[in-house]
Design an enzyme around this catalytic site. Structure first.
Site, mmCIF file in Angstrom:
data_model
loop_
_atom_site.group_PDB
_atom_site.id
_atom_site.type_symbol
_atom_site.label_atom_id
_atom_site.label_comp_id
_atom_site.label_asym_id
_atom_site.label_seq_id
_atom_site.Cartn_x
_atom_site.Cartn_y
_atom_site.Cartn_z
ATOM 1 N N PRO A 26 1.089 -15.159 -68.774
ATOM 2 C CA PRO A 26 0.677 -16.491 -68.863
ATOM 3 C C PRO A 26 1.145 -17.347 -69.822
ATOM 4 O O PRO A 26 1.528 -17.008 -70.952
ATOM 5 C CB PRO A 26 -0.902 -16.060 -69.099
ATOM 6 C CG PRO A 26 -1.111 -14.889 -69.138
ATOM 7 C CD PRO A 26 0.116 -14.132 -69.363
ATOM 8 N N GLU A 27 1.688 -18.613 -69.510
ATOM 9 C CA GLU A 27 2.026 -19.550 -70.281
ATOM 10 C C GLU A 27 0.998 -20.612 -70.493
ATOM 11 O O GLU A 27 -0.132 -20.171 -70.326
ATOM 12 C CB GLU A 27 3.340 -20.505 -69.681
ATOM 13 C CG GLU A 27 4.510 -19.455 -69.450
ATOM 14 C CD GLU A 27 5.697 -19.983 -68.892
ATOM 15 O OE1 GLU A 27 5.972 -20.887 -69.114
ATOM 16 O OE2 GLU A 27 6.398 -19.371 -68.390
ATOM 17 N N LYS A 53 -0.768 -19.919 -77.737
ATOM 18 C CA LYS A 53 -1.067 -19.134 -76.344
ATOM 19 C C LYS A 53 -2.262 -18.288 -76.436
ATOM 20 O O LYS A 53 -2.481 -17.520 -75.824
ATOM 21 C CB LYS A 53 0.152 -18.331 -76.069
ATOM 22 C CG LYS A 53 1.034 -19.303 -75.117
ATOM 23 C CD LYS A 53 2.329 -18.358 -75.021
ATOM 24 C CE LYS A 53 2.307 -17.380 -73.739
ATOM 25 N NZ LYS A 53 3.624 -16.791 -73.570
ATOM 26 N N HIS A 73 -10.732 -2.526 -64.524
ATOM 27 C CA HIS A 73 -10.142 -3.366 -65.603
ATOM 28 C C HIS A 73 -10.974 -4.297 -66.177
ATOM 29 O O HIS A 73 -10.241 -5.224 -66.896
ATOM 30 C CB HIS A 73 -8.897 -4.183 -64.926
ATOM 31 C CG HIS A 73 -7.963 -3.170 -64.201
ATOM 32 N ND1 HIS A 73 -7.200 -1.926 -64.566
ATOM 33 C CD2 HIS A 73 -7.396 -3.203 -62.903
ATOM 34 C CE1 HIS A 73 -6.704 -1.447 -63.593
ATOM 35 N NE2 HIS A 73 -6.671 -2.089 -62.782
ATOM 36 N N ARG A 126 -3.068 -4.644 -67.608
ATOM 37 C CA ARG A 126 -2.289 -3.887 -68.263
ATOM 38 C C ARG A 126 -2.572 -3.739 -69.823
ATOM 39 O O ARG A 126 -1.751 -2.863 -70.286
ATOM 40 C CB ARG A 126 -0.783 -4.515 -68.420
ATOM 41 C CG ARG A 126 -0.398 -4.513 -66.574
ATOM 42 C CD ARG A 126 1.215 -4.953 -66.419
ATOM 43 N NE ARG A 126 1.964 -4.318 -67.285
ATOM 44 C CZ ARG A 126 3.241 -4.292 -67.220
ATOM 45 N NH1 ARG A 126 3.878 -5.671 -66.639
ATOM 46 N NH2 ARG A 126 4.166 -3.909 -68.201
ATOM 47 N N ARG A 147 16.738 -12.544 -69.306
ATOM 48 C CA ARG A 147 15.832 -13.065 -68.173
ATOM 49 C C ARG A 147 16.701 -13.909 -67.287
ATOM 50 O O ARG A 147 17.612 -14.307 -67.570
ATOM 51 C CB ARG A 147 14.724 -13.848 -68.981
ATOM 52 C CG ARG A 147 13.917 -13.148 -69.849
ATOM 53 C CD ARG A 147 12.725 -13.908 -70.414
ATOM 54 N NE ARG A 147 11.824 -13.920 -69.305
ATOM 55 C CZ ARG A 147 10.589 -14.198 -69.677
ATOM 56 N NH1 ARG A 147 10.132 -14.569 -70.759
ATOM 57 N NH2 ARG A 147 9.808 -14.068 -68.531
#
Ligand SMILES: [Zn+2]
Length: 270
Positions: free
Chosen positions: A2-3, A60, A92, A111, A260
């Site tokens: 997520p940004e 963030k 989760h 995760r 990247r």
């Protein structure tokens, strides 16, 4: 990962749906995420009768502030908040905040790179620049530390110590709009290009916030939808497609940069 727009979307949704309500309790469905939960301290912060005072984004991370303290939540790679139901726990779902009125707020993170950290009252505030503010960005860009850097402008934008919350997607989209090649060294950029970049970043981030963010891989917004900003990506993920700038005849290229992918138009970005 997520940004800023995705983080901001969660903070706003939580603020408008839960702030002002009274907690019943916090329930942990495991002992740790990236770090072990400080369960006793968290139980005090979200104890029965405490009020939810505020929720906002800092860099963030998401700050949850109650009448007994505050917690900083990092979404890590796949963390998300969603409205939940007190009787069902989904796969989760690692933390549930229950409210007196019967509502619940769940933290889901497949995760488990996210974390919940207590904010200590003597803690230093984040010092990185907020990319929603054009004036602050421009001040940073024209400072000696950035202007004379011998690294690429894209790597600089993604340095979280300098600017909080810009990752690969929004760095590349903003560089496209400002007509700057992602590989350009900071030291080689003209003042005009820096100004253009400082103007485009808040525009693109605000647009993405309003659209619920971009869904790349597992991201879902608070409402459980995928966000729709990805439909407006002009370079990200568009290798070999035609440049969308009006009048430009270029085709989008992809290169590897600092491990990247970078996408850009070789014609209108320089
Ligand atoms: Zn172009």
């Amino acid at each position: 990962m997520p940004e800023l727009p995705e983080v901001q979307n969660f903070a706003q949704s939580i603020h408008s749906n839960y702030v002002g309500k009274k907690f019943k309790n916090i329930v942990f469905h495991r002992d740790n995420l990236r770090y072990p939960f400080e369960k006793e301290k968290l139980e005090r912060i979200f104890a029965s009768g405490n009020e939810f005072l505020n929720c906002y984004r800092e860099g963030k991370q998401i700050i949850l502030e109650t009448s007994s303290g505050a917690v900083k939540v990092s979404l890590g790679m796949t963390g998300a908040f969603k409205a939940a139901n007190q009787s069902d726990v989904e796969k989760h779902q690692h933390v549930t905040l229950n409210f007196k009125n019967g509502e619940s707020l769940a933290f889901v993170d497949p995760r488990r790179f996210g974390f919940w950290k207590i904010c200590e009252s003597n803690e230093q505030k984040e010092t990185s620049c907020d990319p929603l503010l054009e004036k602050d960005l421009l001040k940073l860009f024209l400072s000696e530390t950035v202007k004379n850097k011998n690294i690429s402008v894209k790597d600089m934008l993604m340095d979280q110590k300098l600017i909080g919350g810009i990752g690969n997607i929004y760095a590349l989209e903003a560089l496209f709009l400002a007509g700057i090649l992602p590989t350009t060294r900071c030291v080689d950029l003209s003042i005009l290009k820096w100004k253009s970049l400082a103007k485009e970043i808040p525009i693109i981030l605000n647009l993405a916030i309003n659209l619920g963010g971009s869904s790349i891989s597992t991201y879902r917004s608070f409402k459980g939808d995928k966000g729709s900003f990805q439909n407006l990506h002009k370079v990200y993920g568009r290798e070999n497609e035609k440049c969308l700038k009006s009048g430009c005849q270029g085709y989008i290229k992809r290169i590897a940069q600092s491990g990247r992918s970078s996408w850009f138009c070789p014609v209108c970005q320089f």
